[in-house]
Design a protein around this motif. Sequence first.
Motif, short mmCIF file in Angstrom:
data_model
loop_
_atom_site.label_atom_id
_atom_site.label_comp_id
_atom_site.label_asym_id
_atom_site.label_seq_id
_atom_site.Cartn_x
_atom_site.Cartn_y
_atom_site.Cartn_z
N UNK A 71 -20.73 -24.44 -7.59
CA UNK A 71 -20.56 -25.40 -6.58
C UNK A 71 -20.85 -24.66 -5.21
N UNK A 72 -19.94 -23.72 -5.02
CA UNK A 72 -19.80 -23.16 -3.64
C UNK A 72 -21.20 -22.49 -3.31
N UNK A 73 -21.88 -21.85 -4.18
CA UNK A 73 -23.27 -21.15 -3.81
C UNK A 73 -24.42 -22.29 -3.58
N UNK A 74 -24.10 -23.42 -4.30
CA UNK A 74 -25.17 -24.57 -4.18
C UNK A 74 -24.82 -24.90 -2.61
N UNK A 75 -23.66 -25.03 -2.42
CA UNK A 75 -23.22 -25.80 -0.96
C UNK A 75 -23.63 -24.60 0.16
N UNK A 76 -23.41 -23.55 -0.23
CA UNK A 76 -23.88 -22.41 0.75
C UNK A 76 -25.34 -22.47 1.22
N UNK A 77 -26.10 -22.71 0.16
CA UNK A 77 -27.80 -22.65 0.09
C UNK A 77 -28.12 -23.72 1.17
N UNK A 78 -27.46 -24.98 0.67
CA UNK A 78 -27.73 -26.20 1.27
C UNK A 78 -27.64 -26.22 2.64
N UNK A 80 -26.83 -23.74 4.55
CA UNK A 80 -27.69 -22.65 5.57
C UNK A 80 -29.31 -23.10 5.81
N UNK A 81 -29.68 -24.17 4.90
CA UNK A 81 -31.04 -24.62 5.12
C UNK A 81 -31.11 -25.71 6.20
N UNK A 237 -36.28 -22.69 -5.28
CA UNK A 237 -35.51 -22.56 -4.10
C UNK A 237 -35.61 -23.89 -3.33
N UNK A 238 -34.95 -24.14 -2.17
CA UNK A 238 -35.02 -25.24 -1.24
C UNK A 238 -36.01 -24.95 -0.53
N UNK A 239 -36.86 -26.16 -0.45
CA UNK A 239 -38.00 -26.18 0.57
C UNK A 239 -37.80 -26.29 2.00
N UNK A 240 -38.66 -25.53 2.77
CA UNK A 240 -37.99 -25.89 4.23
C UNK A 240 -38.62 -27.13 4.72
N UNK A 241 -37.87 -27.72 5.70
CA UNK A 241 -38.36 -28.96 6.42
C UNK A 241 -38.06 -30.43 5.53
N UNK A 242 -37.42 -30.43 4.31
CA UNK A 242 -37.59 -31.48 3.55
C UNK A 242 -36.48 -32.58 4.16
N UNK A 243 -37.36 -33.79 4.20
CA UNK A 243 -36.63 -35.06 4.71
C UNK A 243 -36.38 -35.95 3.77
N UNK A 244 -35.33 -36.74 3.87
CA UNK A 244 -35.13 -37.79 2.92
C UNK A 244 -35.83 -39.02 3.14
#
Length: 418
Positions: A71-78, A80-81, A237-244
Motif C-alpha cells: 500500500x505504501x509503495x502504491x501511495x508513494x508512486x501516486x 510522486x506522479x 506504470x502510471x501514465x503521465x498527465x492522466x485526468x479524471x
Amino acid sequence: MGQLVQNIHDVLDARAVTPLFQPLVEIASGRVLGYEALSRGPAGSPWESPAALFAAARQAGRADELDWICRAQAYRAILAAGLDPALTWFVNMEPTSWRAGCPADLVPVVEQARDELRVVTEMTERVLADDPSGLLAAAAACREANWGVALDDVGADPMSLALMPFVHPDVVKLDMGLLHHPGDPHTARVAAAVAAHAEASGAVILAEGIETEEHLAIARTMGATVGQGWYFGRPAPLPAGTRAGACLPFIPPPARDDRTPFQIVSGRRPVTVATKAHLIPLSRHLEALVDDGPEPPVLLACFQEARHFTPATLRRFARIAGRSPLVAALGAGLSDRPAPGVRGACLGDDDVLRGEWNVVVVGPHRAAALVARDLGDDCADGERRFEFALTHDRALVLEAARTLLTWLAPARVPALIS
C-alpha cells in the motif's frame, strides 16, 4: 527453507515492491475514473508474482508487513506522479493487516496519502466470519478518513452475497468468473442480488476481467457502470498527465448505533407480550430460513445464558453453520466457539444483552428479526414472559444485525486510517 526465508526477508527489508496500475473506466462514456494498484515483487525473481510474494511473506511470518509495504509503495508512486486529485485509487488490504500497526518508516507516506488521495480500500468477504467486528471497524475507519470501501470478488463464493450488506460497500466488484458464465443460474442470482443491493444503497457496480466486446455487453446486463480489465488496459506504470473523466461517487455510511437489537427494532415496531413457549415456534421459523434457498443467510442469536443454548440447539446451529457464511451465538457462559463453525461471545453479568433473546437472519433475498426482552418473571422457564417485536424490514433488520456483530470480538481501529 532457510535460503528462501532469507531471500524474502531481503525483499521486504528493502521494500522491493513495485506497483502497477490498471484503469477503472466508466462503461457508458469510456472516461477514466481511477486506477487499481497491483503489486509485483522484484522482476525476474521467484517473488515477482503477487501470489508467490505473499505466499513467501506468510511463510516468513511477515505478511502483514508486506501488505503495508504494498500500500505504501502504491501511495508513494501516486503522490510522486502529481496526478489529478479527482482520480480514485483502489488499493487492496489483506484481512490480517487490519489489526497490525504500520511500520515506522512507512508512516509518513501513509499519512500523506490519507490527507491527499481519494482511496477506495478493497476488502474481501472471507474475513467477516472470522473477525466481523474487525472488518466493520476497518470499514468505519476508512470512511472516517473520507475514503471509500469496495467489496471484492463478489460472486466467487455464494456466501459473499449474504455478507455484502454488513460491509455496505461504496463499490461492489463482480468476480471476473461471472463474465465467463453468463448463462449459469448462479450468475443470474448474483447479478440480481447485487443489483437489488446497489439500488437500495446507491453502491456502484464494477465488473472485473473485461477482455472483449462480449464481456462488456454482459457486464452491462449485470448492471455494471464501471469496468476493469485488459479491454481497457493492462497493469502498467502510471501514465503521465492522466485526468479524471468523472469522479466515482461514495455513498453515505451506515450510522453508528450503540443500542441493542431490541432497542432498535422496538423503537419502530409494535411490541407485544408473550411467553417463551409461544415465542419458540417463531424463533425456530426464523432459523429455518437459513436452510431455504441457494444463497444461505447469516444467523445471529442471543440466548441470555449458556443453559439456553441446549444440546439440541447446539446440534441445530452446528448444522446451520455448515452452509451459512456466519452463525453466531451470544450469551453468558458461552465460549468463542460454542459449536462447530459457530462464533460465540460471552456476555458479562452487567451486559445489556443479558436481558434479550434475539434471532436475526440476513440474506441476499430475505431478512427477518425477532427481538425480545425478558420481563423478569420468577416462574417455570417456558412461562417466562417477554415483550417482543418482529420485523421483516430489511433496513431495520440490518441495523439490528450490525450492532450485534460488534459484540463478537473487541475491535481495534486500524492504525493511521482513523
